[in-house]
Write a protein that holds these residues in place. Structure first.
Motif, PDB file in Angstrom:
ATOM      1  N   LEU A 119       0.452  -1.385   0.064  1.00 53.50           N
ATOM      2  CA  LEU A 119       0.144   0.027   0.057  1.00 53.50           C
ATOM      3  C   LEU A 119       1.020   1.061   0.116  1.00 53.50           C
ATOM      4  O   LEU A 119       0.057   2.178   0.119  1.00 53.50           O
ATOM      5  CB  LEU A 119      -0.622   0.105   0.895  1.00 53.50           C
ATOM      6  N   ASP A 120       2.211   1.231  -0.086  1.00 56.03           N
ATOM      7  CA  ASP A 120       3.367   2.270   0.640  1.00 56.03           C
ATOM      8  C   ASP A 120       4.443   2.099  -0.637  1.00 56.03           C
ATOM      9  O   ASP A 120       5.433   2.638  -0.810  1.00 56.03           O
ATOM     10  CB  ASP A 120       3.862   2.411   1.693  1.00 56.03           C
ATOM     11  N   ALA A 121       4.354   0.713  -1.762  1.00 56.17           N
ATOM     12  CA  ALA A 121       4.936   0.820  -2.512  1.00 56.17           C
ATOM     13  C   ALA A 121       5.627   2.147  -3.460  1.00 56.17           C
ATOM     14  O   ALA A 121       4.403   3.106  -3.957  1.00 56.17           O
ATOM     15  CB  ALA A 121       5.283   0.286  -3.916  1.00 56.17           C
ATOM     16  N   ARG A 122       7.148   3.507  -3.389  1.00 56.85           N
ATOM     17  CA  ARG A 122       7.215   3.678  -3.969  1.00 56.85           C
ATOM     18  C   ARG A 122       8.230   4.040  -4.729  1.00 56.85           C
ATOM     19  O   ARG A 122       7.621   4.890  -5.781  1.00 56.85           O
ATOM     20  CB  ARG A 122       8.585   4.825  -2.705  1.00 56.85           C
ATOM     21  N   SER A 123       8.855   3.705  -5.851  1.00 57.73           N
ATOM     22  CA  SER A 123       9.224   2.651  -6.901  1.00 57.73           C
ATOM     23  C   SER A 123       9.346   1.802  -7.181  1.00 57.73           C
ATOM     24  O   SER A 123       9.396   0.601  -7.291  1.00 57.73           O
ATOM     25  CB  SER A 123      11.457   3.607  -6.486  1.00 57.73           C
ATOM     26  N   PHE A 124       9.721   2.193  -8.785  1.00 56.15           N
ATOM     27  CA  PHE A 124       9.342   0.939  -9.887  1.00 56.15           C
ATOM     28  C   PHE A 124       9.998   0.841 -10.864  1.00 56.15           C
ATOM     29  O   PHE A 124      10.637   1.878 -11.689  1.00 56.15           O
ATOM     30  CB  PHE A 124       7.864   1.005 -10.662  1.00 56.15           C
ATOM     31  N   MET A 125      10.607   0.261 -11.354  1.00 58.43           N
ATOM     32  CA  MET A 125      11.590  -0.207 -12.760  1.00 58.43           C
ATOM     33  C   MET A 125      10.301  -1.569 -13.722  1.00 58.43           C
ATOM     34  O   MET A 125      10.195  -2.340 -13.847  1.00 58.43           O
ATOM     35  CB  MET A 125      12.825  -1.232 -12.369  1.00 58.43           C
ATOM     36  N   ILE A 126      10.832  -0.300 -15.106  1.00 58.53           N
ATOM     37  CA  ILE A 126      10.035  -0.735 -15.870  1.00 58.53           C
ATOM     38  C   ILE A 126      10.979  -0.610 -17.212  1.00 58.53           C
ATOM     39  O   ILE A 126      10.489   0.277 -18.201  1.00 58.53           O
ATOM     40  CB  ILE A 126       8.709   0.294 -16.478  1.00 58.53           C
ATOM     41  N   GLY A 127      11.754  -1.361 -17.218  1.00 59.95           N
ATOM     42  CA  GLY A 127      13.149  -1.334 -18.427  1.00 59.95           C
ATOM     43  C   GLY A 127      13.082  -2.789 -19.338  1.00 59.95           C
ATOM     44  O   GLY A 127      14.068  -3.100 -20.180  1.00 59.95           O
ATOM     45  N   ALA A 128      12.541  -3.614 -18.872  1.00 65.83           N
ATOM     46  CA  ALA A 128      13.110  -5.063 -19.692  1.00 65.83           C
ATOM     47  C   ALA A 128      12.534  -5.112 -21.097  1.00 65.83           C
ATOM     48  O   ALA A 128      13.475  -5.081 -21.943  1.00 65.83           O
ATOM     49  CB  ALA A 128      12.100  -5.907 -18.455  1.00 65.83           C
ATOM     50  N   SER A 129      11.569  -4.276 -21.638  1.00 66.89           N
ATOM     51  CA  SER A 129      11.558  -4.009 -22.959  1.00 66.89           C
ATOM     52  C   SER A 129      11.014  -5.303 -23.854  1.00 66.89           C
ATOM     53  O   SER A 129      12.336  -4.949 -24.683  1.00 66.89           O
ATOM     54  CB  SER A 129      11.586  -2.771 -23.577  1.00 66.89           C
ATOM     55  N   GLY A 130      11.567  -6.462 -23.371  1.00 65.70           N
ATOM     56  CA  GLY A 130      11.934  -8.065 -24.041  1.00 65.70           C
ATOM     57  C   GLY A 130      12.969  -8.545 -24.404  1.00 65.70           C
ATOM     58  O   GLY A 130      13.699  -9.401 -24.528  1.00 65.70           O
ATOM     59  N   MET A 131      14.021  -7.129 -23.800  1.00 68.60           N
ATOM     60  CA  MET A 131      16.035  -7.524 -23.613  1.00 68.60           C
ATOM     61  C   MET A 131      15.928  -8.598 -22.174  1.00 68.60           C
ATOM     62  O   MET A 131      15.292  -8.272 -21.333  1.00 68.60           O
ATOM     63  CB  MET A 131      16.317  -6.536 -23.487  1.00 68.60           C
ATOM     64  N   LEU A 132      16.646  -8.829 -22.517  1.00 71.33           N
ATOM     65  CA  LEU A 132      17.527 -10.431 -21.326  1.00 71.33           C
ATOM     66  C   LEU A 132      18.408  -9.265 -20.652  1.00 71.33           C
ATOM     67  O   LEU A 132      19.281  -8.826 -21.693  1.00 71.33           O
ATOM     68  CB  LEU A 132      17.825 -11.552 -21.639  1.00 71.33           C
ATOM     69  N   GLY A 133      18.345  -9.493 -19.664  1.00 71.37           N
ATOM     70  CA  GLY A 133      20.083  -8.738 -18.799  1.00 71.37           C
ATOM     71  C   GLY A 133      19.818  -8.928 -17.182  1.00 71.37           C
ATOM     72  O   GLY A 133      20.366 -10.769 -17.275  1.00 71.37           O
TER      73      GLY A 133
END
Length: 309
Positions: A119-133
């Motif tokens: 209920l308090d999550a603040r930061s997110f990563m949306i960097g996959a875009s299909g690429m393996l890392g």
């Protein structure tokens, strides 16, 4: 107006003003910036944005948008999204607003700052875009939605973040049969009655919820079943003795075919000469060469053969 005064031959990037933006959509204010510049180049723009947010009663939430999750590979020190997020939270105007952030750079889709819980999550990563890392190959979308029915917030406002995975490869590229694809399922749901609340409960995962009852965890994408999947296999091993034997057998067959072909040619030529169609006489020449002399034969069905001039 864009400022192109930087000299690329001197490795000078364009001024930060070209990359900073701020806008309001509904009751959410968005701010984007360039982490390739120093804080002193961006600070005045951040201050102006926070003043706007503080003076605008219709803004209840802030969404910070940046690229880098850490100070590396082109990011200036202290300009990664988590660091800028911390700076902005303490600035006048922004300090009194609910704030979340999104970043990329690493090829992952995940929650990076859970706060005190979902209920308090603040930061997110949306960097996959299909690429393996560092994470599995993945493609998905994030849905950010402001809410005004949140009982535990003093102002009754809240912001919800849902993640909708579209395709995933949990095998990290090792098994093409492990690919998961939910594109058709998602589009089929949305193109039906268009009820997002129903579709999010079927296909979305809560990254930040506004109430406990609001938390969703849909099923992962189903396995993708193509018409055919090519799976490369290792070539069979062959012992040296077997290889030499097979090579000798192949060469032997080629020699037999060559000898048979030569025999057929000799038989045809001999038959032509015996039939009286043409006669060929050879006389020695210098250096062991021969000179063919062609003679015409009367009555030949092919007509006369002209002698050399």
């Amino acid at each position: 107006v864009f400022d192109f005064s930087g000299d690329p031959w001197e490795k000078q990037i364009a001024k930060s003003d070209n990359f900073v933006f701020g806008t309001q959509i509904g009751d959410i204010a968005f701010f984007g910036y360039s982490g390739a510049h120093y804080w002193w180049e961006v600070e005045s723009e951040v201050q102006a944005f926070c003043r706007f947010v503080g003076d605008t009663d219709t803004v209840h939430h802030i969404v910070l948008l940046g690229h880098w999750n850490g100070p590396d590979l082109g990011c200036k020190p202290g300009m990664q999204v988590p660091a800028v997020y911390d700076k902005m939270q303490g600035m006048p105007g922004c300090a009194g607003k609910r704030m979340i952030s999104f970043m990329g750079h690493m090829h992952c889709n995940k929650v990076t700052n859970k706060g005190s819980g979902i209920l308090d999550a603040r930061s997110f990563m949306i960097g996959a875009s299909g690429m393996l890392g560092a994470c599995m190959s993945e493609f998905g979308v994030v849905v950010v939605e402001s809410r005004d029915d949140v009982a535990y917030e003093l102002d009754g406002k809240g912001i919800r973040v849902d993640y909708v995975p579209v395709t995933q490869d949990p095998s990290y590229g090792r098994n093409p049969n492990a690919l998961r694809d939910n594109h058709n399922g998602i589009m089929g749901c949305l193109s039906g009655d268009g009820n997002w609340e129903k579709c999010r409960r079927l296909h979305a995962f809560s990254w930040r919820a506004t109430t406990v009852d609001d938390i969703v965890g849909g099923a992962p994408p189903p396995l993708f079943v193509p018409k055919s999947v090519f799976v490369p296999t290792e070539p069979p091993s062959v012992s040296p003795i077997k290889f030499i034997g097979e090579a000798a057998e192949t060469v032997g067959r080629a020699l037999v075919i060559l000898l048979l072909s030569a025999a057929v040619v000799v038989i045809i030529v001999f038959g032509v000469i015996r039939s009286g169609i043409v006669s060929v006489a050879y006389t020695p020449r210098a250096f062991g060469q021969v000179q063919p002399e062609l003679e015409s034969l009367s009555g030949s069905q092919y007509g006369p053969v002209l002698p050399p001039a």
